[in-house]
Scaffold this motif. Structure first.
Motif, PDB file in Angstrom:
ATOM      1  N   SER A 127       0.841  -1.179   0.000  1.00  0.00           N
ATOM      2  CA  SER A 127       0.000   0.000   0.000  1.00  0.00           C
ATOM      3  C   SER A 127       0.884   1.240   0.000  1.00  0.00           C
ATOM      4  CB  SER A 127      -0.877  -0.030   1.249  1.00  0.00           C
ATOM      5  OG  SER A 127      -1.645   1.131   1.340  1.00  0.00           O
ATOM      6  N   TRP A 128       0.432   2.284  -0.673  1.00  0.00           N
ATOM      7  CA  TRP A 128       1.183   3.535  -0.741  1.00  0.00           C
ATOM      8  C   TRP A 128       0.202   4.659  -0.435  1.00  0.00           C
ATOM      9  CZ3 TRP A 128       2.356   6.241  -5.959  1.00  0.00           C
ATOM     10  CH2 TRP A 128       3.124   7.384  -5.749  1.00  0.00           C
ATOM     11  N   ALA A 129       0.397   5.337   0.660  1.00  0.00           N
ATOM     12  CA  ALA A 129      -0.466   6.443   1.073  1.00  0.00           C
ATOM     13  C   ALA A 129      -1.943   6.025   1.070  1.00  0.00           C
ATOM     14  CB  ALA A 129      -0.240   7.663   0.183  1.00  0.00           C
ATOM     15  N   ASN A 130      -2.210   4.872   1.651  1.00  0.00           N
ATOM     16  CA  ASN A 130      -3.553   4.303   1.740  1.00  0.00           C
ATOM     17  C   ASN A 130      -4.135   3.879   0.394  1.00  0.00           C
ATOM     18  OD1 ASN A 130      -3.830   4.589   4.598  1.00  0.00           O
ATOM     19  ND2 ASN A 130      -4.112   6.781   4.261  1.00  0.00           N
ATOM     20  N   CYS A 131      -3.305   3.828  -0.644  1.00  0.00           N
ATOM     21  CA  CYS A 131      -3.741   3.350  -1.952  1.00  0.00           C
ATOM     22  C   CYS A 131      -3.223   1.920  -2.117  1.00  0.00           C
ATOM     23  CB  CYS A 131      -3.175   4.237  -3.067  1.00  0.00           C
ATOM     24  SG  CYS A 131      -3.739   3.790  -4.712  1.00  0.00           S
ATOM     25  N   PRO A 132      -4.116   0.932  -2.227  1.00  0.00           N
ATOM     26  CA  PRO A 132      -3.674  -0.464  -2.308  1.00  0.00           C
ATOM     27  C   PRO A 132      -2.814  -0.720  -3.546  1.00  0.00           C
ATOM     28  CG  PRO A 132      -6.063  -0.313  -2.064  1.00  0.00           C
ATOM     29  CD  PRO A 132      -5.564   1.068  -2.307  1.00  0.00           C
ATOM     30  N   TYR A 133      -1.886  -1.659  -3.409  1.00  0.00           N
ATOM     31  CA  TYR A 133      -1.053  -2.031  -4.553  1.00  0.00           C
ATOM     32  C   TYR A 133      -1.941  -2.592  -5.658  1.00  0.00           C
ATOM     33  CZ  TYR A 133       2.552  -4.096  -7.436  1.00  0.00           C
ATOM     34  OH  TYR A 133       3.359  -4.416  -8.493  1.00  0.00           O
ATOM     35  N   GLY A 134      -1.711  -2.142  -6.878  1.00  0.00           N
ATOM     36  CA  GLY A 134      -2.481  -2.580  -8.027  1.00  0.00           C
ATOM     37  C   GLY A 134      -3.615  -1.634  -8.382  1.00  0.00           C
ATOM     38  N   ALA A 135      -3.786  -0.558  -7.625  1.00  0.00           N
ATOM     39  CA  ALA A 135      -4.901   0.365  -7.835  1.00  0.00           C
ATOM     40  C   ALA A 135      -4.416   1.762  -8.223  1.00  0.00           C
ATOM     41  CB  ALA A 135      -5.734   0.466  -6.560  1.00  0.00           C
TER      42      ALA A 135
ATOM     43  N   GLN B  49     -10.463  16.633  -2.553  1.00  0.00           N
ATOM     44  CA  GLN B  49      -9.931  17.921  -3.001  1.00  0.00           C
ATOM     45  C   GLN B  49      -9.059  18.570  -1.936  1.00  0.00           C
ATOM     46  OE1 GLN B  49     -12.915  20.814  -3.999  1.00  0.00           O
ATOM     47  NE2 GLN B  49     -11.438  22.216  -4.900  1.00  0.00           N
ATOM     48  N   ASN B  50      -7.905  19.055  -2.364  1.00  0.00           N
ATOM     49  CA  ASN B  50      -6.946  19.801  -1.535  1.00  0.00           C
ATOM     50  C   ASN B  50      -6.484  19.034  -0.302  1.00  0.00           C
ATOM     51  OD1 ASN B  50      -7.072  22.060  -3.278  1.00  0.00           O
ATOM     52  ND2 ASN B  50      -8.949  22.724  -2.270  1.00  0.00           N
ATOM     53  N   GLN B  51      -6.554  17.704  -0.344  1.00  0.00           N
ATOM     54  CA  GLN B  51      -6.080  16.882   0.774  1.00  0.00           C
ATOM     55  C   GLN B  51      -4.793  16.182   0.356  1.00  0.00           C
ATOM     56  OE1 GLN B  51      -7.608  16.576   3.875  1.00  0.00           O
ATOM     57  NE2 GLN B  51      -8.856  18.241   3.120  1.00  0.00           N
ATOM     58  N   ASN B  52      -3.892  15.990   1.296  1.00  0.00           N
ATOM     59  CA  ASN B  52      -2.692  15.222   0.967  1.00  0.00           C
ATOM     60  C   ASN B  52      -3.030  13.743   1.058  1.00  0.00           C
ATOM     61  OD1 ASN B  52      -2.108  14.059   3.541  1.00  0.00           O
ATOM     62  ND2 ASN B  52      -1.254  16.008   4.215  1.00  0.00           N
ATOM     63  N   PRO B  53      -2.200  12.897   0.446  1.00  0.00           N
ATOM     64  CA  PRO B  53      -2.512  11.467   0.414  1.00  0.00           C
ATOM     65  C   PRO B  53      -2.418  10.739   1.753  1.00  0.00           C
ATOM     66  CG  PRO B  53      -1.104  12.059  -1.409  1.00  0.00           C
ATOM     67  CD  PRO B  53      -1.147  13.238  -0.485  1.00  0.00           C
ATOM     68  N   ALA B  54      -2.259  11.454   2.850  1.00  0.00           N
ATOM     69  CA  ALA B  54      -2.254  10.792   4.156  1.00  0.00           C
ATOM     70  C   ALA B  54      -3.673  10.399   4.558  1.00  0.00           C
ATOM     71  CB  ALA B  54      -1.626  11.703   5.210  1.00  0.00           C
ATOM     72  N   VAL B  55      -4.691  10.978   3.898  1.00  0.00           N
ATOM     73  CA  VAL B  55      -6.083  10.603   4.163  1.00  0.00           C
ATOM     74  C   VAL B  55      -6.461   9.454   3.243  1.00  0.00           C
ATOM     75  CG1 VAL B  55      -6.666  12.963   4.859  1.00  0.00           C
ATOM     76  CG2 VAL B  55      -7.071  12.237   2.513  1.00  0.00           C
ATOM     77  N   SER B  56      -7.592   8.854   3.479  1.00  0.00           N
ATOM     78  CA  SER B  56      -8.058   7.757   2.629  1.00  0.00           C
ATOM     79  C   SER B  56      -8.519   8.303   1.279  1.00  0.00           C
ATOM     80  CB  SER B  56      -9.206   7.019   3.294  1.00  0.00           C
ATOM     81  OG  SER B  56      -8.750   6.358   4.451  1.00  0.00           O
ATOM     82  N   PRO B  57      -8.298   7.546   0.207  1.00  0.00           N
ATOM     83  CA  PRO B  57      -8.743   8.003  -1.115  1.00  0.00           C
ATOM     84  C   PRO B  57     -10.269   8.022  -1.205  1.00  0.00           C
ATOM     85  CG  PRO B  57      -7.802   5.784  -1.251  1.00  0.00           C
ATOM     86  CD  PRO B  57      -7.589   6.269   0.146  1.00  0.00           C
TER      87      PRO B  57
END
Length: 125
Positions: free
Chosen positions: A34-42, A48-56
């Motif tokens: 996983s990268w910044a709450n983004c699962p591998y393969g996705a 809007q205006n949020q950094n990737p530390a939050v959930s997509p």
């Protein structure tokens, strides 16, 4: 330096900062993780205006076009697919694509004119 390279550099800095803040240490991005709450393969789009530390707010897995609705302003779009997989930001469903994001890269982009994200596999000629 192009705007795209500048945005990619800013993306890398923001992601590194978010990783240090969240985990307290820096680690290399591991394959198949996983990268910044983004699962591998996705491919993930964040609010809007949020950094990737939050959930997509959007997560796409399958190749082909995916419509997005009511996405305005700047959003992080991360491509956490495997090698040679691309994400394209398109003004029409799967057409009029003008920005591509390579695997394991992210882009901070104004989604006002975008109405779909198309996932594809890069094939060398």
């Amino acid at each position: 330096m192009t705007v795209r390279k500048l945005l990619r550099g800013a993306a890398a800095l923001a992601l590194a900062t978010a990783a240090m803040t969240a985990g307290g240490t820096t680690q290399a991005h591991a394959a198949a993780a996983s990268w910044a709450n983004c699962p591998y393969g996705a491919v993930c789009i964040y609010p809007q205006n949020q950094n990737p530390a939050v959930s997509p707010s959007h997560v796409f897995w399958a190749y082909g076009p995916h419509r997005i609705y009511n996405q305005f302003g700047y959003h992080w779009v991360l491509n956490n697919q495997s090698d040679y997989a691309l994400a394209h930001l398109c003004k029409s469903v799967g057409t009029d694509c003008h920005d591509s994001i390579n695997s394991q890269e992210g882009l901070y982009f104004n989604l006002d004119p975008i109405n779909s994200v198309t996932l594809s596999e890069w094939r060398p000629t």
